[in-house]
Design a protein around this motif. Structure first.
Motif, PDB file in Angstrom:
ATOM      1  N   SER A 284       0.826  -1.220   0.000  1.00  0.00           N
ATOM      2  CA  SER A 284       0.000   0.000   0.000  1.00  0.00           C
ATOM      3  C   SER A 284       0.854   1.262   0.000  1.00  0.00           C
ATOM      4  N   PRO A 285       0.552   2.217  -0.899  1.00  0.00           N
ATOM      5  CA  PRO A 285       1.347   3.451  -0.999  1.00  0.00           C
ATOM      6  C   PRO A 285       0.867   4.540  -0.038  1.00  0.00           C
ATOM      7  N   PHE A 286       0.207   4.135   1.045  1.00  0.00           N
ATOM      8  CA  PHE A 286      -0.298   5.089   2.032  1.00  0.00           C
ATOM      9  C   PHE A 286      -0.280   4.403   3.396  1.00  0.00           C
ATOM     10  N   GLU A 287      -0.468   5.178   4.434  1.00  0.00           N
ATOM     11  CA  GLU A 287      -0.467   4.620   5.784  1.00  0.00           C
ATOM     12  C   GLU A 287      -1.789   3.917   6.048  1.00  0.00           C
ATOM     13  N   ILE A 288      -1.702   2.751   6.656  1.00  0.00           N
ATOM     14  CA  ILE A 288      -2.922   2.029   6.993  1.00  0.00           C
ATOM     15  C   ILE A 288      -2.953   1.706   8.478  1.00  0.00           C
ATOM     16  N   ASP A 289      -4.158   1.542   9.001  1.00  0.00           N
ATOM     17  CA  ASP A 289      -4.343   1.223  10.412  1.00  0.00           C
ATOM     18  C   ASP A 289      -5.487   0.226  10.537  1.00  0.00           C
ATOM     19  N   THR A 290      -5.749  -0.206  11.759  1.00  0.00           N
ATOM     20  CA  THR A 290      -6.776  -1.222  11.984  1.00  0.00           C
ATOM     21  C   THR A 290      -7.796  -0.755  13.013  1.00  0.00           C
ATOM     22  N   MET A 291      -8.975  -1.355  12.955  1.00  0.00           N
ATOM     23  CA  MET A 291     -10.011  -1.127  13.962  1.00  0.00           C
ATOM     24  C   MET A 291     -10.849  -2.397  14.097  1.00  0.00           C
ATOM     25  N   ARG A 292     -11.549  -2.505  15.207  1.00  0.00           N
ATOM     26  CA  ARG A 292     -12.407  -3.675  15.406  1.00  0.00           C
ATOM     27  C   ARG A 292     -13.526  -3.674  14.372  1.00  0.00           C
ATOM     28  N   TRP A 293     -13.933  -4.860  13.910  1.00  0.00           N
ATOM     29  CA  TRP A 293     -15.049  -4.985  12.987  1.00  0.00           C
ATOM     30  C   TRP A 293     -16.350  -4.638  13.716  1.00  0.00           C
ATOM     31  N   VAL A 294     -17.392  -4.301  12.961  1.00  0.00           N
ATOM     32  CA  VAL A 294     -18.621  -3.778  13.554  1.00  0.00           C
ATOM     33  C   VAL A 294     -19.396  -4.848  14.326  1.00  0.00           C
TER      34      VAL A 294
END
Length: 434
Positions: A284-294
């Motif tokens: 990925s050419p950008f910063e990525i992060d994570t979060m809990r699924w809904v």
């Protein structure tokens, strides 16, 4: 006399040759093992490097490798097993345990060869609950997995979204509509086919606190519940939260690192297991992060999946089970192997391997964060009937019909219920006959 001396000399030389040859040792015949797995490029490259190192250390062992995408792996494995051409070391997903166990236990019970594969650094409850059934341990887990959401931080900032670990389904739809309202070519969420199936499973489990199908192959929901699930699929598309199925179906069997819309920044979020992150982070050419699924507001179970990443198993038909076990033991426990493979199969289930990688800074922060988020609100274990591939195919079929607009949710939910009941009766009958 000369002839007798000549004969004696020949005999002595022959005996010396035999003795010297015996002292040097008999040259070992090479043993060939095949090893199969699925995944992305990062996993492939690390695994091949580990295999090559093992062959350097064990010159009598040749390991041939077979790797591919996840979508075609299981069907190929079943075909190989039916024809007796399966590899000696096989990667197995936890979703297949119920199906494979029902086929007469086609893999060695790892509990029976624990003297060859060291399990002392693995959490016993974890492997008992997730890697087998009733004392039958189908394989050794490479890692601990957690399902969660991965998002493009630049995308979220551009469209004014705030990531949170407590989004529910309505908040997801609101965010998706907000994005699509600003740019008709932009969509918040895209899903693989597996995760599309999970939409239905998750909604049922969050509502009732139980798996969608119980251990007796009975549905734990009503036709009306499945109508609601199909309605959610339609809402995801109608709000623009998800791309039109005509677009997304082209990429529903691959991960984000192979999807132009993700890499170009027009699709901003997806759902997957932590073990699949390294290749996406790298590409990925950008910063990525994570979060809990809904999770549904007031849910009785989060339905957030905690599970092993791929397990390494040895078919009962393996011609060289001891050599296969020796490789698995090295691959899982040797510090050099651990260093080479890193977190390409998720955070190791082996506690000593986990400590080594954390100390060396070799675990991706995104992998760590997704797993932590999943563990903080993990759901109860899924059972074999709920994960059954035939049932998943039925759910997928009706989800696609609704997504394409070919069928209304009311009709699809009712027919989905009927087809699942039929499929479960067939599975139950098949199990009873075995």
């Amino acid at each position: 006399m000369k002839m007798k001396r000549r004969i004696c000399s020949v005999c002595v030389l022959a005996m010396l040759t035999i003795l010297l040859t015996g002292c040097q040792g008999k040259k070992e015949e090479p043993i060939t093992l095949r090893f199969s797995w699925w995944g992305g490029d990062t996993r492939h490259e690390a695994t091949i490097k580990a295999i090559e190192r093992y062959m350097e250390l064990n010159e009598n062992v040749v390991i041939e490798y077979e790797y591919m995408g996840f979508d075609s792996y299981y069907q190929k494995l079943l075909t190989q097993m039916s024809g007796g051409t399966q590899p000696e070391i096989v990667s197995v997903d936890y979703k297949w345990i119920g199906d494979l166990s029902a086929q007469g236990k086609p893999f060695l019970n790892i509990n029976d060869i624990s003297d060859q594969i060291d399990l002392s650094a693995f959490d016993r409850d974890f492997i008992d609950n997730y890697c087998g059934q009733d004392g039958y341990l189908i394989g050794v887990p490479c890692g601990i997995n957690g399902r969660g959401a991965l998002y493009n931080t630049e995308f979220f900032e551009k469209y004014g979204l705030t990531a949170s670990n407590d989004w529910d389904w309505e908040e997801l739809l609101e965010a998706g509509e907000k994005v699509h309202g600003q740019d008709e070519n932009a969509h918040l969420l895209f899903l693989t086919n597996d995760v599309l199936v999970y939409v239905t499973r998750d909604l049922i489990k969050q509502k009732y606190g139980e798996n969608m199908i119980n251990d007796r192959y009975e549905l734990m929901c009503t036709p009306e519940d499945l109508v609601e699930c199909m309605e959610m699929v339609r809402r995801l598309v109608e709000t623009g939260t998800m791309p039109p199925f005509e677009e997304s179906v082209l990429y529903e069997t691959v991960f984000a690192d192979q999807i132009p819309n993700w890499l170009e920044g027009s699709w901003g979020m997806t759902v997957l297991s932590a073990s699949n992150l390294p290749s996406i982070v790298s590409a990925s050419p950008f910063e990525i992060d994570t979060m809990r699924w809904v999770v549904k507001e007031g849910a009785k179970d989060s339905s957030i999946t905690i599970a092993p990443t791929m397990m390494l198993a040895i078919p009962t038909a393996c011609a060289h089970p001891e050599e296969a076990a020796a490789f698995i033991n090295w691959f899982m426990n040797d510090p050099e192997a651990i260093q080479i493979t890193g977190d390409t199969r998720g955070i190791p289930a082996n506690s000593k391997a986990r400590e080594q990688l954390e100390k060396d800074g070799l675990i991706s922060p995104q992998v760590s964060s997704m797993l932590e988020q999943a563990l903080a609100d993990g759901g109860s274990p899924e059972n074999g009937p709920t994960l059954n591939a035939e049932c998943a195919a039925v759910i997928s079929d009706y989800s696609h019909k609704v997504g394409y607009g070919e069928m209304e949710p009311e009709e699809a939910g009712q027919k989905l219920y009927e087809d699942l009941v039929y499929t479960l009766e067939k599975l139950k009958k098949g199990n009873a006959e075995q």
